[in-house]
Design a protein around this motif. Structure first.
Motif, PDB file in Angstrom:
ATOM      1  N   PRO A 238       3.112 -40.831  -6.306  1.00 40.47           N
ATOM      2  CA  PRO A 238       4.557 -40.837  -4.862  1.00 40.47           C
ATOM      3  C   PRO A 238       4.239 -42.844  -4.502  1.00 40.47           C
ATOM      4  O   PRO A 238       3.535 -43.255  -5.013  1.00 40.47           O
ATOM      5  N   SER A 239       5.630 -43.348  -4.335  1.00 40.27           N
ATOM      6  CA  SER A 239       5.926 -44.613  -4.320  1.00 40.27           C
ATOM      7  C   SER A 239       5.441 -44.657  -1.975  1.00 40.27           C
ATOM      8  O   SER A 239       6.258 -43.744  -1.791  1.00 40.27           O
ATOM      9  N   ALA A 240       4.820 -45.964  -1.982  1.00 35.88           N
ATOM     10  CA  ALA A 240       4.985 -45.658  -0.473  1.00 35.88           C
ATOM     11  C   ALA A 240       5.125 -47.232   0.115  1.00 35.88           C
ATOM     12  O   ALA A 240       5.373 -47.877   1.050  1.00 35.88           O
ATOM     13  N   ALA A 241       6.368 -47.852  -1.172  1.00 37.43           N
ATOM     14  CA  ALA A 241       7.076 -48.853  -1.222  1.00 37.43           C
ATOM     15  C   ALA A 241       8.254 -49.025  -0.308  1.00 37.43           C
ATOM     16  O   ALA A 241       9.648 -47.751  -1.007  1.00 37.43           O
TER      17      ALA A 241
ATOM     18  N   GLN B 193      -3.108 -39.274  10.295  1.00 43.93           N
ATOM     19  CA  GLN B 193      -2.653 -37.858   9.653  1.00 43.93           C
ATOM     20  C   GLN B 193      -1.508 -37.924   9.113  1.00 43.93           C
ATOM     21  O   GLN B 193      -0.913 -36.654   8.868  1.00 43.93           O
ATOM     22  N   VAL B 194      -1.157 -39.293   9.683  1.00 39.46           N
ATOM     23  CA  VAL B 194       0.245 -39.184   8.885  1.00 39.46           C
ATOM     24  C   VAL B 194       0.323 -38.846   7.118  1.00 39.46           C
ATOM     25  O   VAL B 194       1.227 -38.114   6.773  1.00 39.46           O
TER      26      VAL B 194
ATOM     27  N   VAL C  26       0.025 -36.114   2.065  1.00 42.53           N
ATOM     28  CA  VAL C  26      -0.850 -35.716   0.903  1.00 42.53           C
ATOM     29  C   VAL C  26      -0.758 -34.366   0.973  1.00 42.53           C
ATOM     30  O   VAL C  26      -0.682 -33.688  -0.521  1.00 42.53           O
ATOM     31  N   ARG C  27      -1.344 -33.230   1.581  1.00 45.91           N
ATOM     32  CA  ARG C  27      -0.960 -31.947   1.998  1.00 45.91           C
ATOM     33  C   ARG C  27       0.034 -31.826   1.560  1.00 45.91           C
ATOM     34  O   ARG C  27       0.317 -30.459   0.455  1.00 45.91           O
ATOM     35  N   GLY C  28       1.242 -31.978   1.781  1.00 42.03           N
ATOM     36  CA  GLY C  28       2.701 -31.755   1.675  1.00 42.03           C
ATOM     37  C   GLY C  28       2.328 -31.580   0.080  1.00 42.03           C
ATOM     38  O   GLY C  28       3.872 -30.947  -0.068  1.00 42.03           O
ATOM     39  N   ASP C  29       2.344 -33.229  -0.317  1.00 39.60           N
ATOM     40  CA  ASP C  29       2.181 -33.048  -2.352  1.00 39.60           C
ATOM     41  C   ASP C  29       1.727 -32.235  -2.881  1.00 39.60           C
ATOM     42  O   ASP C  29       1.561 -31.433  -4.238  1.00 39.60           O
ATOM     43  N   ILE C  30       0.169 -31.585  -2.033  1.00 40.68           N
ATOM     44  CA  ILE C  30      -0.259 -30.624  -2.666  1.00 40.68           C
ATOM     45  C   ILE C  30       0.667 -29.722  -2.870  1.00 40.68           C
ATOM     46  O   ILE C  30       0.296 -28.362  -3.916  1.00 40.68           O
TER      47      ILE C  30
ATOM     48  N   PRO D 237      -8.063 -27.777  -9.739  1.00 39.34           N
ATOM     49  CA  PRO D 237      -7.360 -29.378  -8.816  1.00 39.34           C
ATOM     50  C   PRO D 237      -6.649 -30.265  -8.837  1.00 39.34           C
ATOM     51  O   PRO D 237      -6.025 -30.605 -10.537  1.00 39.34           O
ATOM     52  N   ILE D 238      -5.958 -31.192  -7.835  1.00 37.88           N
ATOM     53  CA  ILE D 238      -4.465 -31.641  -8.732  1.00 37.88           C
ATOM     54  C   ILE D 238      -5.270 -32.829  -8.688  1.00 37.88           C
ATOM     55  O   ILE D 238      -6.012 -34.085  -7.780  1.00 37.88           O
ATOM     56  N   PRO D 239      -4.716 -33.872  -9.886  1.00 37.65           N
ATOM     57  CA  PRO D 239      -5.779 -35.863 -10.098  1.00 37.65           C
ATOM     58  C   PRO D 239      -4.744 -36.377  -8.520  1.00 37.65           C
ATOM     59  O   PRO D 239      -3.253 -36.270  -8.580  1.00 37.65           O
ATOM     60  N   ALA D 240      -6.119 -36.928  -8.689  1.00 41.95           N
ATOM     61  CA  ALA D 240      -5.592 -37.896  -6.934  1.00 41.95           C
ATOM     62  C   ALA D 240      -4.000 -38.966  -7.287  1.00 41.95           C
ATOM     63  O   ALA D 240      -3.322 -38.931  -6.236  1.00 41.95           O
ATOM     64  N   ASP D 241      -4.302 -39.218  -8.161  1.00 44.23           N
ATOM     65  CA  ASP D 241      -3.403 -39.985  -8.944  1.00 44.23           C
ATOM     66  C   ASP D 241      -1.341 -39.384  -8.733  1.00 44.23           C
ATOM     67  O   ASP D 241      -0.646 -40.132  -8.654  1.00 44.23           O
ATOM     68  N   LEU D 242      -1.250 -38.197  -8.740  1.00 42.25           N
ATOM     69  CA  LEU D 242      -0.290 -38.060  -8.877  1.00 42.25           C
ATOM     70  C   LEU D 242      -0.202 -36.730  -6.425  1.00 42.25           C
ATOM     71  O   LEU D 242       1.599 -37.099  -6.433  1.00 42.25           O
TER      72      LEU D 242
END
Length: 196
Positions: free
Chosen positions: A74-77, A96-97, A102-106, A117-122
């Motif tokens: 995911p990009s934070a840019a 909380q943001v 992250v919960r939404g992505d999961i 488990p989903i790899p952390a970098d995803l």
């Protein structure tokens, strides 16, 4: 007294002008000449060309969303993969943001492999928000989806992923990684019948 001041300022002014010329003009020109001569691709942004058109850079992540493509971090840019706004989100682990994102992505990724488990970098952005690479584990996690969407045997796709995996520099500096743009371009070339 006036002569003492002038004689004290003269070397300071001379050194200021000398270093301004040396560090502000000579050194940058020398580095530009060396970069353009010895490393022209890298000096010009490691641009990736296809059909004479720039389609990206091997140094900057891009947003791939289709099922046929491997997805990057995911990009934070900026509004996502905006190279002019490169930075992390500066959200701490108790934000909380960040937790909600992250919960939404999961939730979005979980149906691909229920219970795994989903790899952390995803689900986490890099410090720059533009990381072009993912871990081999993140690529492996996506193999079944991409193989199904492209009509490729998962074993054949795993071989392509393994071929695109870059090992740590000198065997110990960094981690194994896969450039998402290079991998997706290789898959597109394969689909178009071009030689990998």
């Amino acid at each position: 007294m006036k002569n003492d001041l002038v004689s004290a300022l003269r070397p300071a002014a001379t050194m200021t002008i000398l270093f301004a010329l040396l560090l502000g003009m000579v050194y940058p020109m020398l580095m530009t000449i060396i970069g353009q001569t010895a490393f022209p691709r890298q000096a010009n942004g490691s641009l990736v060309m296809e059909g004479g058109k720039v389609i990206g850079s091997s140094l900057i992540g891009q947003g791939f969303t289709g099922a046929r493509y491997f997805h990057g971090r995911p990009s934070a840019a900026g509004k996502g993969y905006d190279a002019s706004a490169s930075s992390g989100s500066n959200l701490g682990p108790t934000s909380q943001v960040l937790i909600d994102r992250v919960r939404g992505d999961i939730r979005a990724l979980a149906p691909e492999h229920p219970g795994q488990p989903i790899p952390a970098d995803l689900v986490t952005a890099s410090g720059s928000g533009l990381d072009p690479e993912i871990s081999p584990e993140a690529a492996e996690w996506q193999v079944d989806r991409v193989a199904k969407a492209r009509g490729i045997e998962p074993a054949a796709l795993r071989r392509i992923v393994a071929a695109e995996t870059q090992q740590p520099v000198l065997g110990f500096i960094g981690e194994p990684r896969i450039n998402v743009l290079a991998l997706n371009l290789r898959l597109d070339a394969r689909a178009a019948g071009r030689k990998d």
